[in-house]
Design a protein around this motif. Sequence first.
Motif, PDB file in Angstrom:
ATOM      1  N   ARG A  38       0.539  -1.110   0.186  1.00 51.91           N
ATOM      2  CA  ARG A  38      -0.301  -0.276  -0.140  1.00 51.91           C
ATOM      3  C   ARG A  38       0.476   0.948   0.319  1.00 51.91           C
ATOM      4  N   LEU A  39       0.371   2.110  -0.726  1.00 53.81           N
ATOM      5  CA  LEU A  39       0.976   3.886  -0.449  1.00 53.81           C
ATOM      6  C   LEU A  39       2.156   3.807   0.695  1.00 53.81           C
ATOM      7  N   GLU A  40       0.568   3.542   1.979  1.00 55.57           N
ATOM      8  CA  GLU A  40       1.184   3.994   3.036  1.00 55.57           C
ATOM      9  C   GLU A  40       2.569   2.896   4.463  1.00 55.57           C
ATOM     10  N   GLU A  41       2.765   1.560   2.981  1.00 61.87           N
ATOM     11  CA  GLU A  41       3.728   1.412   3.452  1.00 61.87           C
ATOM     12  C   GLU A  41       4.620   1.702   2.947  1.00 61.87           C
ATOM     13  N   VAL A  42       4.879   1.704   1.591  1.00 56.53           N
ATOM     14  CA  VAL A  42       6.343   2.211   0.533  1.00 56.53           C
ATOM     15  C   VAL A  42       6.472   4.394   1.645  1.00 56.53           C
ATOM     16  N   ASP A  43       5.746   4.550   1.756  1.00 57.21           N
ATOM     17  CA  ASP A  43       6.107   5.822   2.128  1.00 57.21           C
ATOM     18  C   ASP A  43       6.717   6.041   3.462  1.00 57.21           C
ATOM     19  N   ALA A  44       6.744   4.760   4.205  1.00 61.18           N
ATOM     20  CA  ALA A  44       6.914   4.711   6.018  1.00 61.18           C
ATOM     21  C   ALA A  44       8.239   4.159   5.029  1.00 61.18           C
ATOM     22  N   LEU A  45       8.064   3.009   4.240  1.00 60.62           N
ATOM     23  CA  LEU A  45      10.200   2.670   3.885  1.00 60.62           C
ATOM     24  C   LEU A  45      10.944   3.677   3.417  1.00 60.62           C
ATOM     25  N   LEU A  46      10.572   4.587   2.570  1.00 56.10           N
ATOM     26  CA  LEU A  46      10.631   5.854   2.099  1.00 56.10           C
ATOM     27  C   LEU A  46      10.934   6.516   2.593  1.00 56.10           C
ATOM     28  N   SER A  47      11.010   7.221   4.441  1.00 55.21           N
ATOM     29  CA  SER A  47      10.708   7.777   5.117  1.00 55.21           C
ATOM     30  C   SER A  47      11.829   7.191   6.029  1.00 55.21           C
ATOM     31  N   ALA A  48      12.141   6.172   6.114  1.00 49.37           N
ATOM     32  CA  ALA A  48      12.802   4.932   7.231  1.00 49.37           C
ATOM     33  C   ALA A  48      13.891   5.774   6.052  1.00 49.37           C
ATOM     34  N   ILE A  49      14.383   5.720   4.961  1.00 43.69           N
ATOM     35  CA  ILE A  49      16.100   5.704   4.832  1.00 43.69           C
ATOM     36  C   ILE A  49      16.053   7.158   4.247  1.00 43.69           C
ATOM     37  N   GLU A  50      17.231   7.628   4.348  1.00 45.93           N
ATOM     38  CA  GLU A  50      17.691   8.771   5.317  1.00 45.93           C
ATOM     39  C   GLU A  50      17.589   9.495   3.868  1.00 45.93           C
ATOM     40  N   ALA A  51      17.437  10.958   3.962  1.00 47.59           N
ATOM     41  CA  ALA A  51      16.363  12.101   2.145  1.00 47.59           C
ATOM     42  C   ALA A  51      17.773  12.187   1.928  1.00 47.59           C
ATOM     43  N   ILE A  58      14.969   5.255  -7.899  1.00 46.86           N
ATOM     44  CA  ILE A  58      13.992   5.183  -8.492  1.00 46.86           C
ATOM     45  C   ILE A  58      13.093   4.462  -8.183  1.00 46.86           C
ATOM     46  N   LEU A  59      11.617   5.061  -7.975  1.00 45.53           N
ATOM     47  CA  LEU A  59      10.452   4.091  -7.542  1.00 45.53           C
ATOM     48  C   LEU A  59       9.369   3.556  -9.121  1.00 45.53           C
ATOM     49  N   HIS A  60       9.255   2.414  -8.328  1.00 43.28           N
ATOM     50  CA  HIS A  60       8.184   1.722  -9.583  1.00 43.28           C
ATOM     51  C   HIS A  60       6.757   1.624  -8.932  1.00 43.28           C
ATOM     52  N   GLN A  61       6.607   2.124  -8.269  1.00 50.23           N
ATOM     53  CA  GLN A  61       4.922   2.518  -8.024  1.00 50.23           C
ATOM     54  C   GLN A  61       4.810   3.353  -7.401  1.00 50.23           C
ATOM     55  N   HIS A  62       2.975   3.547  -7.311  1.00 48.22           N
ATOM     56  CA  HIS A  62       3.055   4.880  -5.829  1.00 48.22           C
ATOM     57  C   HIS A  62       4.219   6.839  -6.185  1.00 48.22           C
ATOM     58  N   TRP A  63       3.595   6.388  -7.621  1.00 49.74           N
ATOM     59  CA  TRP A  63       4.513   7.144  -8.215  1.00 49.74           C
ATOM     60  C   TRP A  63       4.449   9.075  -7.342  1.00 49.74           C
ATOM     61  N   GLU A  64       2.777   9.000  -6.740  1.00 52.69           N
ATOM     62  CA  GLU A  64       2.048  10.252  -6.751  1.00 52.69           C
ATOM     63  C   GLU A  64       3.325  10.271  -4.606  1.00 52.69           C
ATOM     64  N   LEU A  65       4.510   9.617  -4.311  1.00 55.16           N
ATOM     65  CA  LEU A  65       5.248   9.990  -3.393  1.00 55.16           C
ATOM     66  C   LEU A  65       6.279  10.943  -3.774  1.00 55.16           C
ATOM     67  N   ALA A  66       6.080  10.951  -4.942  1.00 57.71           N
ATOM     68  CA  ALA A  66       7.705  11.839  -5.301  1.00 57.71           C
ATOM     69  C   ALA A  66       7.301  13.505  -5.429  1.00 57.71           C
ATOM     70  N   ALA A  67       6.173  13.981  -5.007  1.00 58.28           N
ATOM     71  CA  ALA A  67       5.632  15.347  -5.091  1.00 58.28           C
ATOM     72  C   ALA A  67       6.501  14.981  -3.272  1.00 58.28           C
ATOM     73  N   TYR A  68       6.134  14.448  -2.424  1.00 62.08           N
ATOM     74  CA  TYR A  68       6.465  14.517  -1.205  1.00 62.08           C
ATOM     75  C   TYR A  68       8.463  14.001  -0.892  1.00 62.08           C
ATOM     76  N   HIS A  69       9.012  13.139  -1.297  1.00 65.49           N
ATOM     77  CA  HIS A  69       9.975  12.953  -1.975  1.00 65.49           C
ATOM     78  C   HIS A  69      11.188  12.565  -2.711  1.00 65.49           C
ATOM     79  N   ALA A  70      12.399  13.728  -2.689  1.00 65.58           N
ATOM     80  CA  ALA A  70      13.023  13.953  -3.568  1.00 65.58           C
ATOM     81  C   ALA A  70      13.779  12.608  -4.232  1.00 65.58           C
ATOM     82  N   VAL A  71      13.046  12.064  -5.040  1.00 64.93           N
ATOM     83  CA  VAL A  71      13.427  10.587  -5.636  1.00 64.93           C
ATOM     84  C   VAL A  71      13.721  11.153  -7.461  1.00 64.93           C
ATOM     85  N   GLY A  72      14.978  10.318  -7.199  1.00 59.59           N
ATOM     86  CA  GLY A  72      15.889  11.298  -8.451  1.00 59.59           C
ATOM     87  C   GLY A  72      15.149  10.049 -10.098  1.00 59.59           C
TER      88      GLY A  72
END
Length: 84
Positions: A38-51, A58-72
């Motif tokens: 789920r989106l919340e699970e991927v968001d939690a994992l991203l949040s646990a990785i140092e900014a 590179i996100l493969h799913q839940h691309w909307e998280l790119a608005a909150y995390h500066a992914v590559g």
Amino acid sequence: MRHRLYTAAEAIPEEEKLLNTMLEQGLPWLHLRKPNHRLEEVDALLSAIEAQYHPRIILHQHWELAAYHAVGGLLWTVWNRRQY
């Protein structure tokens, strides 16, 4: 050669610690693929990785998280491109 790591599709114990360590050791690209999460699970994992490492993810799913995390980047499969 530029190495990249694709995460397991399923969650693994203490995954965030392992990913942080690999990125800290110089892993250039991490492909975060969690197709059944789920989106919340991927968001939690991203949040646990140092900014500071987010630009190397590179996100493969839940691309909307790119608005909150500066992914590559975002990976869009052929199927995804055909849908949009």
